[in-house]
Design a protein around this motif. Structure first.
Motif, mmCIF file in Angstrom:
data_model
loop_
_atom_site.group_PDB
_atom_site.id
_atom_site.type_symbol
_atom_site.label_atom_id
_atom_site.label_comp_id
_atom_site.label_asym_id
_atom_site.label_seq_id
_atom_site.Cartn_x
_atom_site.Cartn_y
_atom_site.Cartn_z
ATOM 1 N N GLY A 12 29.469 -41.977 14.635
ATOM 2 C CA GLY A 12 30.390 -41.932 15.762
ATOM 3 C C GLY A 12 30.426 -43.212 16.569
ATOM 4 O O GLY A 12 29.703 -44.175 16.307
ATOM 5 N N ALA A 54 31.159 -44.539 20.920
ATOM 6 C CA ALA A 54 31.197 -44.121 22.320
ATOM 7 C C ALA A 54 32.483 -44.596 22.979
ATOM 8 O O ALA A 54 32.962 -45.704 22.717
ATOM 9 N N ARG A 79 32.674 -39.251 22.915
ATOM 10 C CA ARG A 79 32.243 -39.725 21.603
ATOM 11 C C ARG A 79 33.161 -39.156 20.537
ATOM 12 O O ARG A 79 33.356 -37.937 20.462
ATOM 13 N N SER A 102 33.576 -38.621 16.461
ATOM 14 C CA SER A 102 32.604 -38.495 15.381
ATOM 15 C C SER A 102 33.249 -37.860 14.161
ATOM 16 O O SER A 102 34.337 -37.293 14.221
ATOM 17 N N GLU A 155 27.669 -47.371 19.593
ATOM 18 C CA GLU A 155 26.664 -46.493 20.191
ATOM 19 C C GLU A 155 25.396 -47.277 20.513
ATOM 20 O O GLU A 155 24.890 -48.043 19.691
ATOM 21 N N ASN A 183 25.035 -45.318 26.730
ATOM 22 C CA ASN A 183 26.375 -44.750 26.592
ATOM 23 C C ASN A 183 26.285 -43.380 25.919
ATOM 24 O O ASN A 183 25.217 -42.761 25.895
ATOM 25 N N ALA A 184 27.379 -42.921 25.374
ATOM 26 C CA ALA A 184 27.442 -41.536 24.891
ATOM 27 C C ALA A 184 26.544 -41.260 23.698
ATOM 28 O O ALA A 184 26.384 -40.105 23.308
ATOM 29 N N ARG A 185 25.926 -42.292 23.126
ATOM 30 C CA ARG A 185 24.975 -42.041 22.043
ATOM 31 C C ARG A 185 23.913 -41.042 22.473
ATOM 32 O O ARG A 185 23.463 -40.206 21.686
ATOM 33 N N SER A 238 24.159 -48.435 14.597
ATOM 34 C CA SER A 238 25.303 -47.625 14.173
ATOM 35 C C SER A 238 26.016 -48.288 13.006
ATOM 36 O O SER A 238 26.013 -49.522 12.865
#
Length: 359
Positions: free
Chosen positions: A76, A78, A108, A110, A301, A305-307, A350
């Motif tokens: 994914g 972010a 995110r 994915s 990611e 962050n959204a990771r 990533s």
């Protein structure tokens, strides 16, 4: 079976409810802080015959062990942006996110599956997780997919589906005999599969419709209403090129060229509509357009962050309640287990490096 009551969550020693978690408006650290407490809750037993770890183990058996990554939807990127509410959603829910105004969002995109370096396949389920924060100190999280219905309606069916749909090493495709036996055991999935075949995926992430699929209860002082929500795209997707990251590269190029948006549609159900998420609601149900999601930034990611966000579908603000759909508690439990594992594991880069994708 009866489940124990949810324990109070704590953050730095302060007791907070699961539905009233403090948020500093616009600060990513406030989004992330919730997860440090959220893993304290999640019933270990799922369904009638296994634990949340059993599902985690099955993911790892099929996709291998990839430390630091989600056990599902491992690949994914972010994103961040805003949600502009029209105010119309307050008719159905007292949640402050639906009051007219703007709320910050991190999210995110994915692809389904537990291999973070798997080549992009247009047929793979696409996910969009969002954490929406807003004034008043509460947060709304949602984990959606680009499907019209869920393929299963129970934790047991999901557990069995993982093995039945695992690729045969000799062919790269699921064993047709195993899949036939699975569909015979779960007729609701067989019916849902027919619906899914009638709705092929769009060309990319930004022209995908992302749906809650699970039913939630929207609450006001006047009463409770069953609702499913859908984020409907406002744009076409850039065509995907070639390569292992073709879908993600097209997404990165599009967001580098400008914002992308989705309208939030709240589909208003009735007492007769099924909670079963393999079953669609009638097409004539009333729809309330509650606002617009606009995503403006995309990042590889990384820490901060959204990771590191757990897009738990049961992190809900006052004014939204879970229904009795058994998948909701199961998803919450497995997401928490996955989060707890990856939070303590070393991180690998990533597969999608945003800065290396040419606009």
């Amino acid at each position: 079976m009866d489940q124990p009551p949810r324990p109070a969550l704590t953050w730095r020693g302060t007791a907070v409810s699961r539905r009233s978690l403090l948020l500093g408006l616009g600060a990513v650290t406030a989004f992330l802080a919730i997860d440090l407490g959220a893993v304290a809750y999640a019933n270990n037993v799922i369904g009638d015959r296994f634990t949340r770890q059993a599902i985690i183990d099955r993911f790892q058996r099929i996709f291998g062990l990839h430390p630091g990554f989600r056990r599902n939807h491992a690949k994914g990127v972010a994103v961040s942006g805003r949600f502009d509410s029209t105010g119309a959603g307050r008719e159905l829910s007292s949640a402050k996110v639906f009051a007219a105004g703007t709320s910050p969002v991190i999210g995110r995109f994915s692809l389904g599956g537990g291999n973070p370096t798997a080549p992009d396949n247009p047929a793979t389920v696409r996910g969009l997780g969002l954490a929406i924060g807003f004034p008043g100190g509460q947060q709304w999280r949602t984990a959606m997919v680009n499907l019209p219905v869920f393929p299963v309606n129970s934790p047991e069916a999901f557990y069995d589906q993982l093995l039945a749909s695992a690729p045969d090493p000799a062919t790269g495709k699921p064993d047709p005999d195993a899949m036939a036996a699975f569909l015979a055991k779960y007729p609701a999935t067989a019916a849902a599969t027919k619906i899914l075949k009638e709705h092929p995926p769009t060309s990319g992430f930004t022209d995908s419709t992302f749906s809650s699929l699970n039913t939630f209860l929207f609450v006001t002082d006047s009463g409770t209403t069953p609702v499913r929500w859908v984020f409907v795209p406002r744009q076409q997707a850039l065509p995907a090129g070639k390569g292992d990251n073709a879908l993600f590269d097209a997404l990165v190029r599009q967001l580098k060229s400008g914002p992308v948006s989705w309208d939030l549609h709240l589909v208003v159900g009735t007492a007769e509509d099924p909670i079963d998420s393999t079953l669609p609601w009638p097409a004539d149900r009333r729809v309330v357009t509650a606002g617009t999601l606009t995503l403006t930034t995309i990042e590889t990611e990384a820490q901060g962050n959204a990771r590191d966000v757990n897009f738990d579908p049961l992190v809900l603000p006052d004014g939204i309640e879970p229904s009795d759909d058994p998948l909701l508690a199961a998803r919450s439990a497995v997401y928490a287990a996955s989060y707890r594992l990856r939070a303590g594991e070393p991180k690998s880069p990533s597969a999608i490096t945003v800065d290396e994708v040419a606009p």
